[in-house]
Design a protein around this motif. Sequence first.
Motif, PDB file in Angstrom:
ATOM      1  N   GLY A 467       0.915  -1.104  -0.149  1.00 34.35           N
ATOM      2  CA  GLY A 467      -0.099   0.194  -0.019  1.00 34.35           C
ATOM      3  C   GLY A 467       0.975   1.111  -0.048  1.00 34.35           C
ATOM      4  N   THR A 468       0.292   2.263  -0.306  1.00 29.97           N
ATOM      5  CA  THR A 468       1.067   3.747  -0.498  1.00 29.97           C
ATOM      6  C   THR A 468       1.759   4.099   0.963  1.00 29.97           C
ATOM      7  N   ASP A 469       0.901   3.779   2.012  1.00 30.76           N
ATOM      8  CA  ASP A 469       1.584   4.187   3.327  1.00 30.76           C
ATOM      9  C   ASP A 469       2.774   3.141   3.736  1.00 30.76           C
ATOM     10  N   GLU A 470       2.619   1.895   3.236  1.00 23.31           N
ATOM     11  CA  GLU A 470       3.605   0.782   3.731  1.00 23.31           C
ATOM     12  C   GLU A 470       5.051   1.403   2.859  1.00 23.31           C
ATOM     13  N   LEU A 471       4.658   1.704   1.520  1.00 21.25           N
ATOM     14  CA  LEU A 471       6.041   2.106   0.780  1.00 21.25           C
ATOM     15  C   LEU A 471       6.541   3.476   1.469  1.00 21.25           C
ATOM     16  N   MET A 472       5.793   4.247   1.875  1.00 14.14           N
ATOM     17  CA  MET A 472       6.332   5.576   2.377  1.00 14.14           C
ATOM     18  C   MET A 472       7.045   5.369   3.726  1.00 14.14           C
ATOM     19  N   GLU A 473       7.001   4.438   4.286  1.00 18.11           N
ATOM     20  CA  GLU A 473       7.599   3.861   5.635  1.00 18.11           C
ATOM     21  C   GLU A 473       8.712   3.300   5.286  1.00 18.11           C
ATOM     22  N   MET A 474       9.133   2.635   4.124  1.00 18.51           N
ATOM     23  CA  MET A 474      10.217   1.855   3.805  1.00 18.51           C
ATOM     24  C   MET A 474      11.253   2.749   3.264  1.00 18.51           C
ATOM     25  N   ILE A 475      10.780   3.707   2.431  1.00 15.71           N
ATOM     26  CA  ILE A 475      11.834   4.505   1.507  1.00 15.71           C
ATOM     27  C   ILE A 475      11.129   6.053   1.856  1.00 15.71           C
ATOM     28  N   GLU A 476      12.254   6.963   1.421  1.00 15.06           N
ATOM     29  CA  GLU A 476      11.656   8.474   1.744  1.00 15.06           C
ATOM     30  C   GLU A 476      11.158   8.604   0.055  1.00 15.06           C
ATOM     31  N   ILE A 477       9.923   8.952   0.244  1.00  9.95           N
ATOM     32  CA  ILE A 477       9.066   9.370  -0.948  1.00  9.95           C
ATOM     33  C   ILE A 477       7.901   9.880  -0.748  1.00  9.95           C
ATOM     34  N   ASP A 478       7.437  10.553  -1.445  1.00  8.95           N
ATOM     35  CA  ASP A 478       6.005  11.532  -1.206  1.00  8.95           C
ATOM     36  C   ASP A 478       4.727  10.655  -1.703  1.00  8.95           C
ATOM     37  N   GLU A 479       3.710  10.967  -1.082  1.00  4.91           N
ATOM     38  CA  GLU A 479       2.531  10.080  -1.205  1.00  4.91           C
ATOM     39  C   GLU A 479       2.104   9.962  -2.864  1.00  4.91           C
ATOM     40  N   GLU A 480       2.370  10.882  -3.520  1.00  2.34           N
ATOM     41  CA  GLU A 480       1.904  10.920  -4.865  1.00  2.34           C
ATOM     42  C   GLU A 480       2.821  10.024  -5.838  1.00  2.34           C
ATOM     43  N   ALA A 481       4.014  10.194  -5.610  1.00  6.48           N
ATOM     44  CA  ALA A 481       5.019   9.279  -6.226  1.00  6.48           C
ATOM     45  C   ALA A 481       5.036   7.807  -5.784  1.00  6.48           C
ATOM     46  N   ALA A 482       4.728   7.788  -4.577  1.00  6.17           N
ATOM     47  CA  ALA A 482       4.505   6.081  -3.976  1.00  6.17           C
ATOM     48  C   ALA A 482       3.419   5.612  -4.715  1.00  6.17           C
ATOM     49  N   GLY A 483       2.204   6.449  -4.738  1.00  6.60           N
ATOM     50  CA  GLY A 483       1.068   5.716  -5.649  1.00  6.60           C
ATOM     51  C   GLY A 483       1.391   5.560  -7.067  1.00  6.60           C
ATOM     52  N   GLU A 484       2.108   6.306  -7.534  1.00  6.36           N
ATOM     53  CA  GLU A 484       2.385   6.243  -9.142  1.00  6.36           C
ATOM     54  C   GLU A 484       3.253   5.102  -8.987  1.00  6.36           C
ATOM     55  N   LEU A 485       4.509   4.945  -8.246  1.00  7.76           N
ATOM     56  CA  LEU A 485       5.275   3.720  -8.490  1.00  7.76           C
ATOM     57  C   LEU A 485       4.560   2.438  -8.090  1.00  7.76           C
ATOM     58  N   ILE A 486       3.575   2.285  -7.120  1.00  7.74           N
ATOM     59  CA  ILE A 486       2.709   1.027  -7.094  1.00  7.74           C
ATOM     60  C   ILE A 486       1.881   0.738  -8.325  1.00  7.74           C
ATOM     61  N   LEU A 487       1.452   1.622  -8.904  1.00  2.27           N
ATOM     62  CA  LEU A 487       0.410   1.655  -9.961  1.00  2.27           C
ATOM     63  C   LEU A 487       1.378   0.962 -11.283  1.00  2.27           C
ATOM     64  N   LYS A 488       2.603   1.323 -11.354  1.00  4.33           N
ATOM     65  CA  LYS A 488       3.409   0.910 -12.581  1.00  4.33           C
ATOM     66  C   LYS A 488       3.778  -0.468 -12.195  1.00  4.33           C
ATOM     67  N   ALA A 489       4.074  -0.790 -10.951  1.00  2.00           N
ATOM     68  CA  ALA A 489       4.182  -2.150 -10.594  1.00  2.00           C
ATOM     69  C   ALA A 489       3.172  -3.001 -10.739  1.00  2.00           C
ATOM     70  N   ARG A 490       1.699  -2.639 -10.575  1.00  2.00           N
ATOM     71  CA  ARG A 490       0.564  -3.421 -10.846  1.00  2.00           C
ATOM     72  C   ARG A 490       0.164  -3.483 -12.428  1.00  2.00           C
ATOM     73  N   ALA A 491       0.842  -2.628 -13.222  1.00  2.00           N
ATOM     74  CA  ALA A 491       0.610  -2.601 -14.551  1.00  2.00           C
ATOM     75  C   ALA A 491       0.341  -4.220 -15.339  1.00  2.00           C
ATOM     76  N   PRO A 492       1.155  -5.012 -14.954  1.00  2.00           N
ATOM     77  CA  PRO A 492       1.099  -6.554 -15.410  1.00  2.00           C
ATOM     78  C   PRO A 492      -0.298  -7.066 -14.934  1.00  2.00           C
ATOM     79  N   TRP A 493      -0.880  -6.698 -13.708  1.00  2.00           N
ATOM     80  CA  TRP A 493      -1.869  -7.269 -13.392  1.00  2.00           C
ATOM     81  C   TRP A 493      -3.033  -7.049 -14.438  1.00  2.00           C
TER      82      TRP A 493
END
Length: 495
Positions: A467-493
């Motif tokens: 989830g966005t919150d989980e990614l933000m806790e792991m690395i330094e990244i803002d909410e919008e960028a975290a959301g975009e990164l996760i969406l790109k990772a989910r693209a194959p789905w």
Amino acid sequence: MSKEVLAVVEIMSNEKGVDKEIIFEAIEAALATATRKSHNDELDARVSIDRHTGDYETFRRWEVVEDDVQIEENVGWYMRQMDAVEMDPHIEPGQFVEEPMESIEFGRIGAQTAKQVIIQKVREAERKKVVEEYVKRVGEILTGQVKRVDRGDVILDLGDNVDAIIPRSELINREVFKMGDRVRAYVQEVSYRPRGPQIIMSRAAKEMLIELFKIEVPEIGDDLIDIMSAARDVGLRAKVAVRANDPRLDPIGACVGMRGGRVQAVTNELNGERIDIVLWDPNDAQFVINAMAPAEVTSIMVDEDKHVMDLAVDDEQLSQAIGKNGQNIRLATELTGWELNVMSQSDMAAKHESESKDQIELFMNGLDVDEELAEVLVAEGFTSLEEVAYVPAVEMLEIEGFDEEIVTALKERAKDALLTQAIADEEKAALAEPDEDLKSLDGMTPEMAKALASKGIKSQEDLAELGTDELMEMIEIDEEAAGELILKARAPWFE
């Protein structure tokens, strides 16, 4: 004309059972529509009817817009703010200014337009009235007459021109209804749809079973008996857990009834569904034992952390405990809320022995003790190094043969072993390398990929499940960028 208006309102309100205000609003809308049409829709109009006398006035109105707005269509419907302030100095964009205009006669308006608007308003009011009435009845059992069967869905007439639907998925297995049959069902959901109110009913919901018992067992309605939970294998078998609020009352006997009359009435309504009534118990283990009836549980092991219980029964009762196609264990699991594993006594003994060996070996290696001491810890219920390290010393001192010196030594060794394991895990994580698909993901930097790999996120698939919150806790990244990164990772789905 004023008397004619009042007469129309009175007649339609009485015929349709709709509030007079709804009819007034419908006539106002019809008159306004007719006024606009008489001017070829070149202006907007509003009509106001006096609710007491029936007299009405018509106003030409303009919607106020900002001065720089380009008006391309319906020019006569809008007015710029710089012009509107002459009529109202305090007017703001989005508000309306208006002035009186000549009214058209009620008898000369487009009769068809008026009729359509009034009928539409009345229908909307009737539908909302039905929704308001039946929303209050969600959770009740109602009886209706089968109006038709449409692709397996049963349409019921509840009276007063109100229909309900029992979807095919909410019917009991092998049930067949024909036109005119009277059917009882549980009101599950009421919603307002553009085509009218939709009342969804069910005969398969476990709430249907509970409500039937409330009808058949007066003690439940009087709060002398509570139904704590229920589980159904629809059309085949069900389990109901009950408790008595009066210690002098037998809750199972009350629900069964004289010669089984009460429970039989529920069974008959549910197309022959067999019902087991079990006694609820505040002790989870005892409740599970009760829920497993008719099988008798000989021993039980509880894992509260995983919310799992292992149950042992005599070898000859194993098939009965599991039930046909796993029915008995499945219903008991749903009834109690615990994940249940049932096995024979011999299998339970073998599993217990295997787990004991693993735990003994864990303590021998982790605490550097002999087998005899490790066996004592296992026999006392210790299952992990964390328990040895952090269980209060006073509890360990109650173990026969343990003194302060032994307890202190065991705790220190357990903490050292845990620390050593934690350091090893950190070193392993630090050396972890991200997979190529994670490193090559658009927007992913080498530093970010390395940091994620150290936290166990090594692949694109691992990232996609975050989830966005989980990614933000792991690395330094803002909410919008975290959301975009996760969406790109989910693209194959989605591909």
